[in-house]
Design a protein around this motif. Structure first.
Motif, short mmCIF file in Angstrom:
data_model
loop_
_atom_site.label_atom_id
_atom_site.label_comp_id
_atom_site.label_asym_id
_atom_site.label_seq_id
_atom_site.Cartn_x
_atom_site.Cartn_y
_atom_site.Cartn_z
N GLY A 133 6.29 59.72 43.13
CA GLY A 133 6.59 58.32 42.96
C GLY A 133 7.50 58.03 41.78
N GLU A 134 7.82 56.78 41.61
CA GLU A 134 8.73 56.34 40.56
C GLU A 134 8.15 56.64 39.17
N GLN A 135 9.01 57.15 38.30
CA GLN A 135 8.71 57.40 36.89
C GLN A 135 7.59 58.42 36.68
N VAL A 136 7.28 59.21 37.67
CA VAL A 136 6.34 60.32 37.49
C VAL A 136 6.97 61.37 36.59
N VAL A 137 6.15 61.96 35.71
CA VAL A 137 6.62 63.03 34.83
C VAL A 137 5.89 64.31 35.20
N ILE A 138 6.65 65.35 35.50
CA ILE A 138 6.10 66.66 35.86
C ILE A 138 6.61 67.68 34.85
N GLY A 139 5.69 68.45 34.27
CA GLY A 139 6.06 69.40 33.23
C GLY A 139 6.70 70.67 33.77
N ARG A 140 6.75 71.67 32.92
CA ARG A 140 7.36 72.96 33.26
C ARG A 140 6.43 73.81 34.12
N ASP A 141 7.05 74.62 34.99
CA ASP A 141 6.35 75.67 35.73
C ASP A 141 5.17 75.15 36.54
N CYS A 142 5.29 73.93 37.05
CA CYS A 142 4.28 73.38 37.94
C CYS A 142 4.58 73.81 39.38
N HIS A 143 3.53 73.83 40.19
CA HIS A 143 3.72 74.15 41.61
C HIS A 143 2.97 73.12 42.44
N LEU A 144 3.72 72.30 43.16
CA LEU A 144 3.16 71.29 44.04
C LEU A 144 3.34 71.77 45.47
N HIS A 145 2.24 72.11 46.12
CA HIS A 145 2.30 72.64 47.48
C HIS A 145 2.54 71.51 48.49
N ALA A 146 2.65 71.87 49.75
CA ALA A 146 3.07 70.93 50.79
C ALA A 146 2.17 69.70 50.86
#
Length: 342
Positions: free
Chosen positions: A149-162
């Motif tokens: 979504g809008e303005q979400v912050v995701i850090g380093r080396d994250c893994h978001l699966h399907a």
């Protein structure tokens, strides 16, 4: 397959002591005790598998310190934690087969031009949608059909699966893993009944997942009514868990499948919430507490203790009560006999 290990190399890898075995013997695979053959590495991490260990054909087995049983033909390495040591061996042998990170944004992904992302240092798969103002850290991977979504912050080396969904303004630290179908930042379940109608209360807060958090498949974590819902550093949440709005989960917790935490409750650090356990709203569970399966928490609990039953009580008390209940049918029969004799 990765390079095979000699017995001495394996001992160094797992920081173990060789109890017996030829230092130059070579092992090129990992297997369970009941399936292992001469070239395989296995482990004995639970005494209930002792009989399998005695019958095992494994070439080398990682065992607890002070253990020296089994066939003389089987090499042994003594370690502090056989299960963890075996995990290190698994990582070694699967490294060559592991998925190789390849940076780039798939042409069928939809990434808003305002997103802060370096295409040379992240991977975004087909069907993913990244909305305006989001940020994605280096080394992170966004799986197929993920919605950020809008303005979400995701850090380093994250893994978001399907099929993961992260709603607006939520924040993920570094090395966060979200298994397929996890939902982060859905609305909290907040309503007020006015004039016979359930009126929705706006949920304007966010969810914060700190570093090294892992969230299981189809788990849901609600955004705060205001402020933050927080999952502390290193906490691991299983599949099908529900965490409500404004909850604060401490560091290095375990929340097992189908457990739930109601709104505004807090857990300390190193708390274990077993399967189907539930914590009611506005309560506190102290550091190092353990809630047994199907435990129901209706009042705040001290840390450092084990609890069971509904309502939650000290686990030993609950177990004694359950043992007594199992005797109840026979006791009732005896009461009926005594009544007839009077």
């Amino acid at each position: 397959m990765a390079v095979a290990l000699t017995l001495s190399e394996l001992a160094r890898l797992v920081d173990g002591d060789i109890v017996r075995g030829e230092l130059s013997a070579v092992y090129d695979n990992i297997a369970s005790l009941d399936e292992a053959v001469r070239e395989d590495i296995s482990f004995l991490g639970n005494e209930k598998y002792y009989n399998q260990f005695l019958k095992s054909k494994a070439g080398v087995v990682m065992v607890p310190k002070g253990f020296a049983d089994g066939s003389e033909e089987m090499a042994l390495i003594a370690v502090e934690n056989p299960s963890y040591a075996f995990g290190l061996a698994v990582k070694h042998f699967t490294k060559a087969l592991s998925y190789c990170f390849q940076a780039g944004i798939h042409p069928k992904a939809v990434v808003d031009p305002s997103v802060k992302v370096d295409p040379a240092k992240v991977r975004i798969h087909a069907g993913a949608v990244v909305m305006a103002g989001a940020q994605i850290g280096e080394g992170s991977e966004i799986g197929p059909n993920v919605v950020i979504g809008e303005q979400v912050v995701i850090g380093r080396d994250c893994h978001l699966h399907a099929n993961v969904s992260i709603r607006e303004r939520c924040v993920l630290g570094d090395r966060v893993i979200l298994q397929p179908g996890a939902v982060i930042g859905s609305d909290g379940f907040g309503y007020e009944t006015v004039n016979g109608r359930h009126e929705k209360i706006e949920q304007i807060g966010i969810v914060v997942l700190e570093d090294d958090v892992e969230i299981g498949a189809n788990t849901t974590i609600d955004r705060a009514r205001f402020g933050r819902t927080v999952i502390g550093e290193g906490t691991k949440v299983d599949n099908l868990v529900q965490i409500a709005h404004n909850v604060h989960i401490g560091k290095h917790n375990f929340l097992v499948s189908q457990s739930g935490v109601a709104g505004s409750s807090k857990t300390g650090d190193y708390v274990i919430v077993a399967a189907q356990a539930g914590i009611a709203g506005h309560l506190t569970v102290g550091d190092h507490a353990m809630l047994a399966g199907r435990c129901g928490v209706a009042v705040s609990l001290d840390g450092g203790k084990k609890y069971g039953g509904t309502p939650a009580q000290p686990l030993m008390v609950h177990q004694r009560q359950q043992a007594a209940l199992r005797k109840l049918p026979e006791l009732l029969k005896r009461v009926k006999v005594l009544e007839k004799d009077q």
